[in-house]
Scaffold this motif. Structure first.
Motif, PDB file in Angstrom:
ATOM      1  N   VAL A   1     -20.023 -12.335 -10.460  1.00 13.25           N
ATOM      2  CA  VAL A   1     -19.906 -10.873 -10.485  1.00 13.25           C
ATOM      3  C   VAL A   1     -18.529 -10.511 -11.056  1.00 13.25           C
ATOM      4  CG1 VAL A   1     -19.833  -8.765  -9.088  1.00 13.25           C
ATOM      5  CG2 VAL A   1     -21.446 -10.607  -8.510  1.00 13.25           C
ATOM      6  N   GLU A   2     -18.507  -9.595 -12.011  1.00 11.64           N
ATOM      7  CA  GLU A   2     -17.236  -9.092 -12.534  1.00 11.64           C
ATOM      8  C   GLU A   2     -16.672  -8.130 -11.505  1.00 11.64           C
ATOM      9  OE1 GLU A   2     -17.126  -7.699 -16.560  1.00 11.64           O
ATOM     10  OE2 GLU A   2     -18.657  -9.146 -17.162  1.00 11.64           O
ATOM     11  N   VAL A   3     -15.682  -8.582 -10.772  1.00 11.70           N
ATOM     12  CA  VAL A   3     -15.129  -7.809  -9.664  1.00 11.70           C
ATOM     13  C   VAL A   3     -13.634  -7.597  -9.910  1.00 11.70           C
ATOM     14  CG1 VAL A   3     -14.750  -9.887  -8.261  1.00 11.70           C
ATOM     15  CG2 VAL A   3     -15.003  -7.680  -7.132  1.00 11.70           C
ATOM     16  N   SER A   4     -13.137  -6.441  -9.487  1.00 13.37           N
ATOM     17  CA  SER A   4     -11.715  -6.141  -9.655  1.00 13.37           C
ATOM     18  C   SER A   4     -10.865  -7.060  -8.785  1.00 13.37           C
ATOM     19  CB  SER A   4     -11.434  -4.682  -9.251  1.00 13.37           C
ATOM     20  OG  SER A   4     -11.539  -4.531  -7.840  1.00 13.37           O
ATOM     21  N   GLU A   5      -9.586  -7.030  -9.035  1.00 15.52           N
ATOM     22  CA  GLU A   5      -8.656  -7.698  -8.139  1.00 15.52           C
ATOM     23  C   GLU A   5      -8.609  -6.912  -6.834  1.00 15.52           C
ATOM     24  OE1 GLU A   5      -7.224 -10.622  -8.621  1.00 15.52           O
ATOM     25  OE2 GLU A   5      -8.166 -10.731 -10.599  1.00 15.52           O
ATOM     26  N   ILE A   6      -8.122  -7.535  -5.785  1.00 14.80           N
ATOM     27  CA  ILE A   6      -7.980  -6.850  -4.494  1.00 14.80           C
ATOM     28  C   ILE A   6      -6.869  -5.814  -4.615  1.00 14.80           C
ATOM     29  CG2 ILE A   6      -7.347  -7.138  -2.068  1.00 14.80           C
ATOM     30  CD1 ILE A   6      -8.591  -9.974  -2.252  1.00 14.80           C
ATOM     31  N   GLU A   7      -7.175  -4.603  -4.146  1.00 18.87           N
ATOM     32  CA  GLU A   7      -6.222  -3.506  -4.196  1.00 18.87           C
ATOM     33  C   GLU A   7      -5.966  -2.963  -2.799  1.00 18.87           C
ATOM     34  OE1 GLU A   7      -8.052  -0.565  -6.657  1.00 18.87           O
ATOM     35  OE2 GLU A   7      -8.364  -1.975  -8.298  1.00 18.87           O
ATOM     36  N   VAL A   8      -4.752  -2.499  -2.574  1.00 16.84           N
ATOM     37  CA  VAL A   8      -4.398  -1.818  -1.340  1.00 16.84           C
ATOM     38  C   VAL A   8      -4.324  -0.336  -1.669  1.00 16.84           C
ATOM     39  CG1 VAL A   8      -2.652  -1.532   0.456  1.00 16.84           C
ATOM     40  CG2 VAL A   8      -3.127  -3.806  -0.471  1.00 16.84           C
ATOM     41  N   PHE A   9      -5.171   0.459  -1.003  1.00 14.42           N
ATOM     42  CA  PHE A   9      -5.240   1.894  -1.284  1.00 14.42           C
ATOM     43  C   PHE A   9      -3.850   2.520  -1.195  1.00 14.42           C
ATOM     44  CE2 PHE A   9      -5.956   6.338  -0.043  1.00 14.42           C
ATOM     45  CZ  PHE A   9      -6.758   6.736  -1.104  1.00 14.42           C
ATOM     46  N   GLY A  10      -3.474   3.213  -2.249  1.00 14.64           N
ATOM     47  CA  GLY A  10      -2.193   3.899  -2.287  1.00 14.64           C
ATOM     48  C   GLY A  10      -1.019   3.028  -2.686  1.00 14.64           C
ATOM     49  N   SER A  11      -1.226   1.704  -2.752  1.00 10.79           N
ATOM     50  CA  SER A  11      -0.115   0.805  -3.075  1.00 10.79           C
ATOM     51  C   SER A  11      -0.342  -0.042  -4.316  1.00 10.79           C
ATOM     52  CB  SER A  11       0.159  -0.137  -1.902  1.00 10.79           C
ATOM     53  OG  SER A  11       0.516   0.594  -0.751  1.00 10.79           O
TER      54      SER A  11
END
Length: 135
Positions: free
Chosen positions: A91-101
């Motif tokens: 699955v083409e998935v984004s990198e892990i992100e922290v909301f607002g950061s």
């Protein structure tokens, strides 16, 4: 009185391609694959542990433009593990992100603020959020 959300219709252009994506790549369970008349077929799939399923189909579900559903959200208790599983399954998935950061540094607590994003072959957009406990 309890109200539960049980099914969300996901509009797709190619039923077999979408079924393979959700079952084989994302890991949903195929509950039903039924033909209910000439030209009418629906497939119901459920994320592991979920009380809500998705339905994809032709002729037996409301007509919506393929790829028009945005903002579907799954919740997991271990986002890095879910992220790795999606990647391993192609699955083409984004990198892990922290909301607002922005990008996750590999150490920040992801509970309630950690997300990844992916889309199905038609462009229906999903988010996966980490929630380890609910207060």
């Amino acid at each position: 009185m309890e109200w539960t959300l049980e099914v969300v219709v996901v509009p797709v252009s190619d039923l077999d391609r979408a079924k393979a994506f959700y079952a084989e790549q994302v890991g949903f369970t195929v509950d039903h694959d039924m033909t209910v008349g000439e030209g009418a077929r629906f497939v119901q799939l459920t994320p592991p542990g979920s009380g809500c399923s998705v339905v994809i189909g032709k002729g037996a579900v409301p007509e919506m433009p393929p790829g028009s559903l945005k903002g579907l959200q799954l919740v997991v208790n271990d986002l890095p593990k879910a992220h790795a599983m999606l990647r391993e399954r192609g699955v083409e998935v984004s990198e892990i992100e922290v909301f607002g950061s922005g990008a996750w540094d590999g150490e920040a607590n992801l509970d309630n603020v950690g997300f990844v994003h992916f889309a199905d072959p038609d462009g229906n957009a999903w988010m996966v959020q980490q929630i380890s406990s609910r207060k």
